[in-house]
Design an enzyme around this catalytic site. Structure first.
Site, PDB file in Angstrom:
ATOM      1  N   SER A   1       0.836  -1.187   0.000  1.00 17.25           N
ATOM      2  CA  SER A   1       0.000   0.000   0.000  1.00 17.25           C
ATOM      3  C   SER A   1       0.883   1.254   0.000  1.00 17.25           C
ATOM      4  O   SER A   1       1.802   1.369  -0.802  1.00 17.25           O
ATOM      5  CB  SER A   1      -0.949  -0.040   1.208  1.00 17.25           C
ATOM      6  OG  SER A   1      -1.898   0.990   1.145  1.00 17.25           O
TER       7      SER A   1
ATOM      8  N   ARG B   1     -12.324   7.433   8.512  1.00 19.50           N
ATOM      9  CA  ARG B   1     -11.918   6.026   8.523  1.00 19.50           C
ATOM     10  C   ARG B   1     -12.980   5.152   7.863  1.00 19.50           C
ATOM     11  O   ARG B   1     -12.651   4.215   7.114  1.00 19.50           O
ATOM     12  CB  ARG B   1     -11.679   5.575   9.964  1.00 19.50           C
ATOM     13  CG  ARG B   1     -11.186   4.144  10.093  1.00 19.50           C
ATOM     14  CD  ARG B   1      -9.842   3.986   9.414  1.00 19.50           C
ATOM     15  NE  ARG B   1      -9.181   2.751   9.818  1.00 19.50           N
ATOM     16  CZ  ARG B   1      -7.992   2.371   9.398  1.00 19.50           C
ATOM     17  NH1 ARG B   1      -7.318   3.144   8.558  1.00 19.50           N
ATOM     18  NH2 ARG B   1      -7.445   1.248   9.819  1.00 19.50           N
TER      19      ARG B   1
ATOM     20  N   ASP C   1      -8.710  -5.831  -5.540  1.00 20.04           N
ATOM     21  CA  ASP C   1      -8.279  -4.520  -5.063  1.00 20.04           C
ATOM     22  C   ASP C   1      -8.835  -3.416  -5.959  1.00 20.04           C
ATOM     23  O   ASP C   1      -8.627  -3.432  -7.171  1.00 20.04           O
ATOM     24  CB  ASP C   1      -6.748  -4.463  -5.050  1.00 20.04           C
ATOM     25  CG  ASP C   1      -6.192  -3.283  -4.272  1.00 20.04           C
ATOM     26  OD1 ASP C   1      -6.953  -2.342  -3.973  1.00 20.04           O
ATOM     27  OD2 ASP C   1      -4.989  -3.303  -3.963  1.00 20.04           O
TER      28      ASP C   1
ATOM     29  N   HIS D   1      -8.281  -4.549  -1.152  1.00 19.10           N
ATOM     30  CA  HIS D   1      -6.946  -4.040  -0.838  1.00 19.10           C
ATOM     31  C   HIS D   1      -6.415  -4.631   0.473  1.00 19.10           C
ATOM     32  O   HIS D   1      -5.219  -4.891   0.605  1.00 19.10           O
ATOM     33  CB  HIS D   1      -7.001  -2.513  -0.741  1.00 19.10           C
ATOM     34  CG  HIS D   1      -5.687  -1.859  -0.506  1.00 19.10           C
ATOM     35  ND1 HIS D   1      -4.648  -1.923  -1.408  1.00 19.10           N
ATOM     36  CD2 HIS D   1      -5.223  -1.123   0.554  1.00 19.10           C
ATOM     37  CE1 HIS D   1      -3.611  -1.254  -0.923  1.00 19.10           C
ATOM     38  NE2 HIS D   1      -3.924  -0.773   0.261  1.00 19.10           N
ATOM     39  N   ASP D   2      -7.297  -4.862   1.424  1.00 20.35           N
ATOM     40  CA  ASP D   2      -6.883  -5.434   2.711  1.00 20.35           C
ATOM     41  C   ASP D   2      -6.455  -6.888   2.597  1.00 20.35           C
ATOM     42  O   ASP D   2      -6.046  -7.490   3.597  1.00 20.35           O
ATOM     43  CB  ASP D   2      -8.017  -5.323   3.733  1.00 20.35           C
ATOM     44  CG  ASP D   2      -8.020  -3.971   4.449  1.00 20.35           C
ATOM     45  OD1 ASP D   2      -7.105  -3.171   4.192  1.00 20.35           O
ATOM     46  OD2 ASP D   2      -8.941  -3.733   5.254  1.00 20.35           O
TER      47      ASP D   2
END
Length: 339
Positions: free
Chosen positions: A134, A200, A287, A316-317
């Site tokens: 990332s 967040r 992603d 993405h995680d």
């Protein structure tokens, strides 16, 4: 255990501002060998810290790609962070008060220059492998371009050579959420807390993507009015607020948007051509932040690079979740001299 390196001199930022003092928080695992050729450096992402064991499960273990029995693993907390390196909550020596929103703007290149100072202080010349996922990948690719002879192997996971308009838009939306909190700007550690929680929650939408949410946050028939996805967003926002602050988050998002390895180097293509490290590019199938197509483009521009892909429903995680797949890809790349 966290350690600290105090630079002892003013630190000039790329933006033209100067930090009167620079402290870098870092962790190490294992021992630097006599030849000083077993250092593996991890560049962390966004709200992580320098303790890789804490935020990247099942990586710093025997037999894994970060093996303290074989390697000297180093991770430095990034400039502007909440976790020990000089940032907005630190006291400005010039005023005797915390910087808060007055912390000077900085860039990815400033983060990397801080890493380089620490590497020098630790006596690390050649880095066996530089690993970044990332925005940690932002730092890693910048470092590999800045000091091509220092990096032997380079692992770039779900990242890019330049912040895209899409990623900048996501960051700007999060900054707008923080700015919408009327307390942001006040001289206290918990200012902007509600805005940080909203920011967040926005970010998480891009980190997990629709596949991840639809897999894990389905409602139950027994409680039709209680939406798991809603409570998950609220929980994740509150969770970050318990361990982070809005000023660091805002400043770091702004720094991420400066990422462009081609700036002042004739463009991205010319900059990436400087990389001498044997390079591994790892994409993630779902992603939506750094898509597999973008990762393949990065692979095409870096000499001697290879491309591998993780299959995951967690977007993405996936680099945090799919540790078995990741280890299968990274362990031979880092540890096998023939690879």
């Amino acid at each position: 255990m966290v350690r600290y390196f105090d630079y002892g001199k003013p630190f000039l930022l790329e933006t033209g501002h100067t930090l009167p003092a620079l402290r870098i928080a870092y962790h190490t695992y294992g021992t630097l060998n006599e030849a000083r050729d077993n250092a593996v450096w991890v560049c962390h992402a966004l709200t992580a810290n320098s303790d890789v064991r804490e935020w990247w499960p099942h990586t710093v273990e025997a037999g894994r790609f970060l093996d303290p029995a074989r390697q000297f693993v180093v991770c430095a907390n990034i400039l502007g962070s909440h976790y020990g390196t000089t940032g907005p909550l630190h006291v400005n020596p010039a005023t005797g008060k915390p910087y808060y929103r007055d912390f000077p703007p900085f860039t990815i290149r400033d983060m990397v220059r801080a890493h380089q100072l620490l590497a020098d202080a630790l006596g690390i010349g050649r880095i066996r492998a530089l690993v970044g996922s990332s925005v940690g990948g932002f730092q890693a690719v910048e470092w590999a371009v800045t000091e091509p002879q220092r990096i032997e192997r380079l692992a770039l996971i779900a990242t890019s050579a330049k912040a895209s308009p899409w990623s900048i838009a996501v960051d700007e939306t999060q900054r707008m959420a923080i700015e919408a909190d009327a307390t942001f700007g006040e001289a206290r550690d918990d200012a902007g807390r509600a805005g940080l929680a909203a920011a967040r929650a926005i970010g998480l939408l891009t980190y997990r993507g629709p596949a991840g949410y639809n897999l894990t946050q389905q409602d139950t028939e027994e409680q039709p009015a209680v939406h798991r996805a809603s409570t998950y967003q609220q929980y994740q926002g509150e969770k970050l607020c318990r361990r982070y602050n809005a000023y660091s988050y805002y400043a770091i998002l702004s720094a991420f948007d400066t990422h462009d390895v081609g700036r002042g180097r004739g463009g991205v293509v010319a900059a990436l051509a400087r990389i001498e490290a044997r390079t591994l590019i790892v994409g993630i199938s779902t992603d939506i932040v750094f898509t597999p197509a973008e990762m393949r483009e990065l692979h095409a521009l870096i000499p001697r690079s290879v491309y591998r892909q993780i299959d995951s429903s967690f977007g993405h995680d996936g680099f945090l979740v799919e540790h078995e797949q990741l280890n299968e890809i990274l362990s031979p790349f880092i540890n096998d001299p023939q690879v």
